[in-house]
Design an enzyme around this catalytic site. Structure first.
Site: not given
Length: 643
Positions: A268, A272, A401, A535, A621
Site C-alpha cells: 500500500e 500510494r 490482480d 475498477e 495500480t
C-alpha cells in the site's frame, strides 16, 4: 469464507484486517526524572571535573616540563637560531625545551580552567533561576535542532537525470459543451472531497466525512502520514487545481516524515506513496517529491531481508523489522503484494542511478520464472522462508490482480522492450482464459476464482479492472489476437456494468455471483457494500480510449450521478453498506483512492485523449501516471530485455 474485515480496501488491494492502529500498540516504558534534577546532575559532574583538574595539575617546581604526553612537539617554524632541526617548516623541540615556556603554558591552562569553571557556575545559577516550562522549551529546541540536522543528512541531492519526454500533462479540454459540463462536475466533486479533507482531516491518512474527523487503518500503521494528500496530488494537478496542489506540496515538504515507529503495508505504501510522489514529481518537476520518494523507498528495503528475497507484507519504518499478515496461508507473502512493486522500483533506479531497486524486483521475477505453476496459474500465496507456494488459490481479483497488471505494464513502461515481462503476461492470460473465464447461462462473461481444484463462480468488484487490462494488452498479443482481447475487455465491461445496473442505487456491490438464476448480483449481506471503488470506471475509461464507443461515457456518467446522489454528504463522500437498499447507511470513510483513482478515471473519461496519452504514460495500480522510459534514457542494465 470471506468476511468484511478481510476484504481488500482499494483498487488491486490486499485484504488488510480492519483492526485499526490500536491492534498494534507500541508500548513505550518511560522513566522521566524532572529536567531540573537531570540538569543539576550534569552540572555537578562538570563542576567536580573542573575542581579536580584545577587542584591536581602538575606543580612546575617538581616537574621540569608540562608533559602533554608527547615526546616531541611540533611548533610552526619561526627561527632556527634557538637550536633544533628545521623539518618542512616545523621545528622539533625535544627534552631541552625552555622551562620558561612550560611555566607560561601551565599558567595559561590554569587560567583557562579557572575561567571555564566560573562560567559553568554562572550558567548553572542562570539555569536554576528558570521555570520548569522554560527548561522544557530549551530542551525541545535542542531536540528540534538535532532533528533538522538529521533531515539535512537524509536530503542529500540526487544525481541529475534527464526527464523523459513528457507529453499531455495539462490539456484534454473537450470541445463538446455537454462533455465539458460533465467534466467540470467531476472536478467540482474532487474539490468537495479535498476541501472537506482539508478542513476536517488534514494530515490524517483519510477522512470520516460524517463524524468530520481524521481516519486511518492498519495498512498505514499508527502514524499520520497524510495518505490522502499524497494520493490526490496528481489528480489535483491534471484538473488544474494548482492552489490545492501547492497546499499538499507544502504539507509534504514540512510534515511528511518516514522516521516513525510505525508498521505499514509495503504494498500500500509503495503504490500510494511512492507511486503518488513519483507521479507528482514527473508532472510538476518539484524535487521535493523525488527526494521524499527515495527516502521512503529506503525505509521499505529491509522488508526484502528474507531467505528468498520475497518481501514481507509489512515493515516497521523505524526498526526495519518485517512480518506477514497472520491470516495469509501459514505466514505466506501475497502475489499481488510482492508482484506490484516493479513499476515504482524501476523508476527509482532510473531517477537515482542506484540498481538496488531494480535488482530487488528482478530477483522476484527470476524466482517466479523457475517455479512450477499448477495448470499454468500463479497461486496467490508464496512462503518467503521456503520459497514454496501456499494453498492453491488463484484469483484475478483481490490477492492476485495487480501482479498480472504489472507484467503487462512493465512491458509498456519499457517502451515494449521488456519482452520477458510480455511473455509472462501472455502465458498467464492464456491460463486464466482456459481455467477461470466462463460465460453464464444468461450470456455474461465473468472471471471466477480457482479454489482447491474447482472454479468458484463469483466475481469481485476488484476483478472488474481486468476488462481495461485486456484492452490495454490487446496490441502486441500473440497470434494476432488483438481483436479477441479487445472483445474480451468489452464483455467484462458489460458484465461489470450489469452488476451496477441490477442494484437499487446503480452502484456495484463488492462481489457478485453467477449461480443458477442469480447473475451479477450479490447474495451475502457482507458483499453488498460499495466503498467508492474505481475498477469498473477504470475499465470504462480504457475501453473508451481504445474504441470511442459512446456507451462507456454514458455508463461513466450513470456512475458519477449515483456517487453524487448516494455517497455525497456535507463533509465529503462516504461508502454505503447496501447498494440494494433505497435508504442505505454510510460506512463514514472517504477512501484516499477515491481521490487518486475513481475521480481521476472519471475526469479522464470526459477529457480528450491528448491528456496523459497511453503511448507516453503508464498508470500504476493506484492510477498514478508514470512516463514510458525510452531505451535511450534508461540507466537500467543486467536484464537482457532492457538491452
Amino acid at each position: 469464507m470471506t468476511t468484511p474485515a478481510l476484504l481488500p480496501l482499494s483498487g488491486r488491494r490486499l485484504p488488510p484486517l480492519n483492526l485499526g492502529a490500536s491492534a498494534f500498540p507500541h508500548h513505550r516504558a518511560t522513566l522521566r526524572l524532572s529536567e531540573k534534577f537531570i540538569l543539576l546532575l550534569i552540572l555537578s559532574a562538570f563542576i567536580t571535573l573542573c575542581f579536580g583538574a584545577f587542584f591536581f595539575l602538575p606543580d612546575s617546581s617538581k616537574h621540569k616540563r608540562f608533559d602533554l604526553g608527547l615526546e616531541d612537539v611540533l611548533i610552526p617554524h619561526v627561527d632556527t637560531s634557538k637550536g633544533g632541526k628545521n623539518l618542512g617548516g616545523f621545528l622539533i623541540h625535544g627534552q631541552g625545551h625552555d622551562e620558561h615556556r612550560h611555566r607560561e603554558e601551565e599558567e595559561r591552562l590554569r587560567n583557562k580552567i579557572r575561567a571555564d569553571h566560573e562560567k559553568a557556575l554562572e550558567e548553572a545559577k542562570e539555569k536554576l533561576k528558570k521555570s520548569r516550562d522554560e527548561i522544557q522549551a530549551e530542551i525541545q529546541t535542542e531536540k528540534n535542532k538535532v532533528v533538522q540536522e538529521l533531515k539535512k543528512k537524509d536530503s542529500k541531492p540526487l544525481p541529475p537525470v534527464p526527464l523523459p519526454n513528457l507529453i499531455g500533462i495539462n490539456s484534454g479540454e473537450p470541445a463538446d459543451p455537454d462533455i465539458r459540463e460533465k467534466r467540470n462536475k467531476i472536478k467540482e466533486m474532487m474539490k468537495h472531497a479535498w476541501d472537506n479533507y482539508r478542513q476536517y482531516g488534514w494530515g490524517h491518512n483519510e477522512l470520516k466525512p460524517i463524524a468530520r474527523k481524521g481516519h486511518s487503518t492498519n495498512i498505514f500503521g499508527n502514524s499520520q502520514m497524510g495518505a490522502t494528500i499524497v494520493d490526490a496530488l496528481d489528480t489535483l494537478y491534471i484538473m488544474g487545481l494548482h492552489d490545492e496542489f501547492r497546499e499538499g506540496q507544502e504539507w509534504i515538504d514540512k510534515n511528511l516524515d518516514f522516521s516513525v515507529n510505525s508498521e505499514v503495508s509495503v504494498f500500500e505504501v509503495n503504490i500510494r506513496f511512492i507511486g503518488g510522489l513519483l507521479a507528482a514529481y514527473y508532472l510538476s518537476g518539484q524535487e521535493v517529491f523525488k527526494i521524499k520518494a527515495v527516502q521512503l523507498a529506503g525505509k521499505l528495503l529491509p522488508a526484502f531481508n528474507t531467505p528468498t528475497g520475497i518481501p514481507w507484507a509489512m515493515v516497521n519504518l523505524k526498526s526495519g523489522v518485517g512480518r506477514n499478515w497472520g491470516w495469509a496461508s501459514a505466514g505466506s507473502s501475497i502475489l499481488a503484494e510482492f508482484g506490484t512493486l516493479h513499476m515504482e522500483f524501476v523508476h527509482l533506479t532510473y531517477l537515482t542511478g542506484d540498481p538496488v531497486y531494480y535488482n530487488k524486483v528482478m530477483h522476484i521475477r527470476k524466482l517466479l520464472q523457475k517455479m512450477d505453476r499448477p495448470n499454468g496459474l500463479y497461486p496467490n500465496y508464496l512462503n518467503p522462508r521456503t520459497g514454496r507456494w501456499g494453498q492453491h488459490h488463484t484469483s484475478v481479483g483481490g490477492l492476485g490482480d495487480s501482479f498480472y497488471e504489472y507484467l503487462l505494464k512493465a512491458w509498456l513502461m519499457s517502451d515494449k522492450t521488456d519482452t520477458e515481462a510480455r511473455k509472462m503476461y501472455d502465458d498467464a492470460i492464456e491460463a486464466i482464459e482456459k481455467h477461470l473465464i466462463r460465460k453464464s447461462n444468461g450470456g455474461l462473461t465473468f472471471i471466477g476464482e480457482w479454489k482447491n481444484g474447482h472454479l468458484e463462480r463469483k466475481m469481485g468488484h476488484l476483478t472488474c479492472f481486468a476488462g481495461g487490462m485486456f484492452a490495454l494488452g490487446a496490441d502486441g498479443s500473440r497470434d494476432d489476437k488483438a481483436g479477441h482481447y479487445l472483445q474480451l475487455g468489452a464483455e467484462i465491461a458489460h458484465t461489470c456494468h450489469e452488476s451496477y445496473d441490477r442494484t437499487t442505487l446503480k452502484l456495484g456491490p463488492e462481489a457478485f455471483k453467477f449461480d443458477g438464476g442469480v447473475e451479477a448480483v450479490a447474495v451475502r449481506q457482507n458483499e453488498k457494500y460499495y466503498i467508492l471503488r474505481p475498477e469498473v470506471i477504470e475499465t470504462y475509461w480504457y475501453m473508451w480510449r481504445f474504441t470511442h464507443d459512446p456507451k462507456y461515457r454514458q455508463w461513466g456518467w450513470e456512475a458519477t450521478q449515483a456517487i453524487d446522489k448516494y455517497c455525497r454528504v456535507s463533509g465529503g463522500f462516504s461508502g454505503v453498506k447496501d447498494v440494494y437498499s433505497s435508504s442505505p447507511t454510510y460506512d463514514d470513510v472517504q477512501q484516499s483512492f477515491f481521490l487518486a483513482e475513481t475521480l481521476k478515471y472519471l475526469y479522464l473519461l470526459f477529457s480528450n485523449d491528448d491528456l496523459l496519452p497511453l503511448d507516453n504514460w503508464v498508470f500504476n495500480t493506484e492510477a498514478h501516471p508514470l512516463p514510458v522510459l525510452h531505451l535511450a534514457n534508461t540507466t537500467l542494465s543486467g536484464n537482457p530485455a532492457y538491452r
